[in-house]
Design a protein around this motif. Structure first.
Motif, PDB file in Angstrom:
ATOM      1  N   LEU A  74      -3.284 -31.350 -20.077  1.00  0.00           N
ATOM      2  CA  LEU A  74      -4.511 -30.683 -20.547  1.00  0.00           C
ATOM      3  C   LEU A  74      -4.435 -30.480 -22.061  1.00  0.00           C
ATOM      4  CD1 LEU A  74      -4.641 -27.918 -17.785  1.00  0.00           C
ATOM      5  CD2 LEU A  74      -6.117 -29.923 -17.929  1.00  0.00           C
ATOM      6  N   VAL A  75      -5.585 -30.506 -22.711  1.00  0.00           N
ATOM      7  CA  VAL A  75      -5.565 -30.231 -24.161  1.00  0.00           C
ATOM      8  C   VAL A  75      -5.125 -28.775 -24.351  1.00  0.00           C
ATOM      9  CG1 VAL A  75      -7.258 -31.972 -24.817  1.00  0.00           C
ATOM     10  CG2 VAL A  75      -8.048 -29.690 -24.167  1.00  0.00           C
ATOM     11  N   PRO A  76      -4.381 -28.475 -25.428  1.00  0.00           N
ATOM     12  CA  PRO A  76      -3.767 -27.143 -25.581  1.00  0.00           C
ATOM     13  C   PRO A  76      -4.765 -25.984 -25.527  1.00  0.00           C
ATOM     14  CG  PRO A  76      -2.872 -28.662 -27.200  1.00  0.00           C
ATOM     15  CD  PRO A  76      -3.965 -29.404 -26.488  1.00  0.00           C
ATOM     16  N   ASP A  77      -6.023 -26.179 -25.976  1.00  0.00           N
ATOM     17  CA  ASP A  77      -6.952 -25.042 -25.926  1.00  0.00           C
ATOM     18  C   ASP A  77      -7.798 -25.029 -24.648  1.00  0.00           C
ATOM     19  OD1 ASP A  77      -8.428 -27.210 -26.538  1.00  0.00           O
ATOM     20  OD2 ASP A  77      -9.494 -26.330 -28.261  1.00  0.00           O
ATOM     21  N   HIS A  78      -7.427 -25.861 -23.670  1.00  0.00           N
ATOM     22  CA  HIS A  78      -8.117 -25.823 -22.372  1.00  0.00           C
ATOM     23  C   HIS A  78      -7.845 -24.459 -21.720  1.00  0.00           C
ATOM     24  CE1 HIS A  78      -9.202 -26.756 -18.241  1.00  0.00           C
ATOM     25  NE2 HIS A  78      -9.787 -27.848 -18.680  1.00  0.00           N
ATOM     26  N   PRO A  79      -8.863 -23.841 -21.101  1.00  0.00           N
ATOM     27  CA  PRO A  79      -8.632 -22.501 -20.511  1.00  0.00           C
ATOM     28  C   PRO A  79      -7.554 -22.476 -19.427  1.00  0.00           C
ATOM     29  CG  PRO A  79     -10.907 -23.298 -20.117  1.00  0.00           C
ATOM     30  CD  PRO A  79     -10.258 -24.267 -21.049  1.00  0.00           C
ATOM     31  N   LEU A  80      -7.213 -23.621 -18.840  1.00  0.00           N
ATOM     32  CA  LEU A  80      -6.181 -23.644 -17.787  1.00  0.00           C
ATOM     33  C   LEU A  80      -4.832 -24.134 -18.315  1.00  0.00           C
ATOM     34  CD1 LEU A  80      -8.296 -25.216 -14.887  1.00  0.00           C
ATOM     35  CD2 LEU A  80      -7.746 -22.795 -15.218  1.00  0.00           C
ATOM     36  N   SER A  81      -4.746 -24.346 -19.613  1.00  0.00           N
ATOM     37  CA  SER A  81      -3.550 -24.994 -20.164  1.00  0.00           C
ATOM     38  C   SER A  81      -2.261 -24.174 -20.008  1.00  0.00           C
ATOM     39  CB  SER A  81      -3.811 -25.307 -21.634  1.00  0.00           C
ATOM     40  OG  SER A  81      -2.635 -25.665 -22.248  1.00  0.00           O
ATOM     41  N   LYS A  82      -2.349 -22.848 -20.242  1.00  0.00           N
ATOM     42  CA  LYS A  82      -1.141 -22.001 -20.230  1.00  0.00           C
ATOM     43  C   LYS A  82      -0.558 -21.916 -18.816  1.00  0.00           C
ATOM     44  CE  LYS A  82      -0.655 -20.146 -24.412  1.00  0.00           C
ATOM     45  NZ  LYS A  82      -0.693 -21.537 -24.931  1.00  0.00           N
ATOM     46  N   HIS A  83       0.669 -22.322 -18.668  1.00  0.00           N
ATOM     47  CA  HIS A  83       1.333 -22.311 -17.359  1.00  0.00           C
ATOM     48  C   HIS A  83       2.561 -21.404 -17.360  1.00  0.00           C
ATOM     49  CE1 HIS A  83      -1.359 -25.396 -16.077  1.00  0.00           C
ATOM     50  NE2 HIS A  83      -0.703 -25.614 -14.950  1.00  0.00           N
ATOM     51  N   VAL A  84       2.839 -20.837 -16.195  1.00  0.00           N
ATOM     52  CA  VAL A  84       4.071 -20.074 -16.003  1.00  0.00           C
ATOM     53  C   VAL A  84       5.013 -20.892 -15.119  1.00  0.00           C
ATOM     54  CG1 VAL A  84       3.145 -17.742 -16.290  1.00  0.00           C
ATOM     55  CG2 VAL A  84       2.937 -18.877 -14.073  1.00  0.00           C
TER      56      VAL A  84
END
Ligand code: COA
Length: 194
Positions: A171-181
């Protein structure tokens, strides 16, 4: 982590729990799987709904990997009813992740089967297979940080947050789902828990 296991010899294997069967895919699973992948409630934390063709392609990939290796994302069936309720299983992610190379445990269930403990029950069986049959040292799980239900399944399974949040490379870094744990459980901790 070193991963040497690529296949498990018992190719026709099905895993059982009290209420579920984790098994190889059948042709009749494809239609209910497509309905799951076209449900905005289930797909809230994925970039898009899947078309019938995309869903079938994903089912084919899961099926082929199980044929090849003896394990993967299994079709989950409700014991005694025969209903296909979704997928739970193990996968070797191909994307470059902070844990790579690693084996993940994952789940996707039909909305009407949420809230019954099925994901945790099937996930627990998949972990047992990972540690007892594949003899892995660690299993990871990851999801977009806002996917609370999936995080709770990880926590119920005894997995801990590795505090190695990452932007998913697909995903592109500023995609709302990009941040993963990223969560994980070691063989040692699993043995102490189960
Ligand atoms: C992630 C997902 C599988 C979790 O489903 P879930 O129903 O929340 O999780 P479980 O199946 O483990 O069920 C747990 C719930 O069942 C309840 N429950 C009811 N009967 C139960 C029983 N006999 N045993 C255990 N739990 C039971 C638990 O109390 C818990 O309820 P709560 O959510 O109100 O706290 C589901 O939300 C999903 O398919 N999401 C879409 C796909 C997805 O995001 N996958 C992850 C991508 S990485």
């Amino acid at each position: 982590m070193n991963i040497t296991i690529t296949r498990y010899p018992e190719k026709r294997l099905a895993l059982e729990t009290d209420r579920l069967i984790l098994r190889q895919w059948l042709d009749e699973d494809y239609a209910p799987f497509a309905r799951i992948n076209d449900d905005p409630r289930v797909m809230e934390f994925f970039p898009q709904l899947l078309s019938r063709d995309e869903s079938d392609e994903l089912a084919n990939r899961c099926r082929e990997l199980i044929t090849e290796r003896g394990w993967g994302f299994w079709a989950v069936e409700l014991k005694g009813y025969g209903d296909f309720i979704g997928i739970v299983g193990l996968n070797a992610p191909q994307d470059r992740l902070p844990c790579s190379p690693c084996i993940e445990v994952g789940w996707r269930l039909a909305y009407r089967h949420w809230g019954k403990g099925y994901a945790t029950e099937a996930g627990s069986r998949a972990l047992r297979f990972a540690f007892e049959a594949l003899m892995l040292n660690e299993v990871v799980a990851f999801t977009t940080s806002t996917n609370q239900r999936s995080r709770e399944v990880m926590e119920r399974l005894g997995m801990v947050n590795k505090n190695q949040d990452f932007d998913h490379p697909a995903l592109v870094p500023d995609h709302p789902l990009s941040k993963h744990v990223l969560y994980a459980i070691s063989r040692k901790v699993w043995k102490e828990k189960y």
